[in-house]
Design an enzyme around this catalytic site. Structure first.
Site, PDB file in Angstrom:
ATOM      1  N   HIS A   1      -9.093   4.176  -1.517  1.00  0.00           N
ATOM      2  CA  HIS A   1      -7.758   3.591  -1.351  1.00  0.00           C
ATOM      3  C   HIS A   1      -7.392   2.692  -2.535  1.00  0.00           C
ATOM      4  CE1 HIS A   1      -4.187   2.044   0.385  1.00  0.00           C
ATOM      5  NE2 HIS A   1      -4.700   1.046   1.095  1.00  0.00           N
TER       6      HIS A   1
ATOM      7  N   CYS B   1     -13.785   1.721   7.608  1.00  0.00           N
ATOM      8  CA  CYS B   1     -12.883   0.907   6.798  1.00  0.00           C
ATOM      9  C   CYS B   1     -12.731   1.535   5.419  1.00  0.00           C
ATOM     10  CB  CYS B   1     -13.440  -0.502   6.637  1.00  0.00           C
ATOM     11  SG  CYS B   1     -13.777  -1.374   8.176  1.00  0.00           S
ATOM     12  N   SER B   2     -11.506   1.583   4.903  1.00  0.00           N
ATOM     13  CA  SER B   2     -11.297   2.129   3.565  1.00  0.00           C
ATOM     14  C   SER B   2     -11.880   1.188   2.526  1.00  0.00           C
ATOM     15  CB  SER B   2      -9.806   2.346   3.306  1.00  0.00           C
ATOM     16  OG  SER B   2      -9.090   1.131   3.408  1.00  0.00           O
TER      17      SER B   2
ATOM     18  N   CYS C   1       0.812  -1.217   0.000  1.00  0.00           N
ATOM     19  CA  CYS C   1       0.000   0.000   0.000  1.00  0.00           C
ATOM     20  C   CYS C   1       0.844   1.265   0.000  1.00  0.00           C
ATOM     21  CB  CYS C   1      -0.942   0.001   1.200  1.00  0.00           C
ATOM     22  SG  CYS C   1      -2.153  -1.332   1.175  1.00  0.00           S
TER      23      CYS C   1
END
Length: 397
Positions: A344, A213-214, A81
């Site tokens: 994301h 939560c992404s 990430c």
């Protein structure tokens, strides 16, 4: 001239729900890079080197062909990430080392719908096998739950057990970041939710509800990184933002000591990268005004407050009690909406953070503008692990 490095152009696409737009990597690269070049006022043929990051695309050269084919070196970057920030780090290293006066960093991703997996493929060794072993040694592993919410949720549980944070603290972070994103036209979500909406959303892994939560996302972002000589020769001082410090840290044995879930999800690497980046920039966390922080889950934002030195160990939730991390507080954290609300797309996240902080330091962030912002910090982590922290300051001739 010195070896100072500057961002002179940033651009991104809107972050989208996977599959909601008919595009592919070259399309999103053309849009993001085109926006960055337009922002810089620099044509593509001035780019001497490019680093193109994605976790799933692996097509650095091909993705850029729609933008231009000038024969320059193009490297594909993959670093979990932290891929986008790693591309930025490499572009800065090339300029800082005198290999180029103008380099491009690109991050992009097309993702599948649904929760992110644990990176299990044909190999028995995965990017997070150490992390999973340490996590399962310290916590009961629920096979019916998605791995990433479980890992970060367990870190939140550990913090609650050790230090007294509550589910309400994590829900407040989700509420804050969704509220911030209302004013971000690039964000995947621009809906303002009430605190009760966030707290009572479907539970993904206690204490994390869905709105903490992404999401998986599609999108791209890019930055043009140049030398001081390039800024001077092209008269770009008014728009240039200096990357005053930048460091990437990886796991140490302490990451897996005592089977601590907080350590497993990156507390130590965040602490190390932040210290080195701030030392290089000659600032402390007290000097920072605005932060883009890797809030893949609300638990990680709270834990990272402590890793960055914003609060003592075990005291991150006190910043929430004081509302110290939103407008009117000591720091504004994730004015973009963060990963939770902006989205994301793995390879693009770090460069979207760079774009937001560049706009903030230029005073061009619109309704998201943090008043008087002079020092900005970016935190981008990928389990496996790589943590990139960068410190930005407005340029001065």
């Amino acid at each position: 001239m010195t070896n100072r490095t500057f961002v002179v152009g940033v651009g991104m696409t809107k972050f989208e729900k996977p599959g909601s737009r008919d595009w592919d990597y070259p399309d999103m690269a053309k849009e993001a890079v085109g926006n960055a070049l337009q922002d810089a006022g620099v044509p593509y043929d001035k780019i001497e080197m490019a680093y193109a990051g994605s976790m799933y695309g692996s097509m650095g050269q091909r993705a850029l062909y729609e933008t231009g084919m000038t024969g320059i070196p193009v490297m594909t970057v993959m670093n979990a990430c932290a891929t986008g920030s790693s591309a930025l780090f490499l572009a800065r290293q090339a300029v800082r080392g005198g290999l180029a006066d103008c380099a491009l960093a690109l991050g992009m991703e097309k993702m599948k719908k649904g929760s992110l997996g644990a990176g299990v493929g044909e190999s028995k060794v995965t990017i997070i096998d150490h992390h999973l072993r340490s996590m399962t040694a310290g916590r009961e592993w629920e096979l019916d739950k998605a791995p990433m919410p479980q890992m970060f949720g367990n870190a939140g549980r550990e913090h609650m057990e050790k230090y007294g944070s509550t589910p309400e603290h994590y829900a407040w972070i989700g509420w804050k970041n969704h509220k911030h994103s209302v004013n971000n036209p690039y964000a995947q979500f621009q809906t303002e939710y009430s605190f009760e909406d966030v707290k009572n959303a479907p539970m993904i892994f206690d204490p994390l509800t869905k709105l903490q939560c992404s999401p998986t996302s599609d999108g791209a972002a890019a930055a043009v990184v140049v030398s001081e000589r390039f800024v001077d020769e092209h008269g770009l001082w008014d728009q240039a933002v200096e990357i005053a410090g930048h460091h990437i840290a990886t796991d140490t044995p302490e990451s897996f000591a005592d089977n601590s879930s907080i350590q497993v999800v990156g507390f130590g690497v965040s602490q190390l990268a932040a210290r080195k980046a701030m030392d290089e920039a000659q600032v402390s966390i007290e000097d920072v005004d605005v932060i883009e922080l890797h809030d893949c889950f609300s638990a990680n934002e709270l834990i990272t407050y402590e890793a960055l030195g914003m609060a003592g160990v075990g005291e991150g939730h006190k910043l929430i009690d004081d509302k110290a991390t939103t407008y009117g507080g000591k720091w504004v954290v994730n004015p973009s909406g963060g990963l939770i609300s902006k989205g994301h797309p793995l390879g693009a996240t770090g460069l979207a953070q760079c774009a937001e902080l560049t706009w903030q330091l230029r005073g061009k962030a619109g309704k998201r503008q943090v008043e008087g912002a002079r020092v900005a910090l970016q935190h981008n982590i990928g389990l496996g692990s790589a943590c990139a922290v960068a410190v930005y300051k407005p340029a001065s001739a």
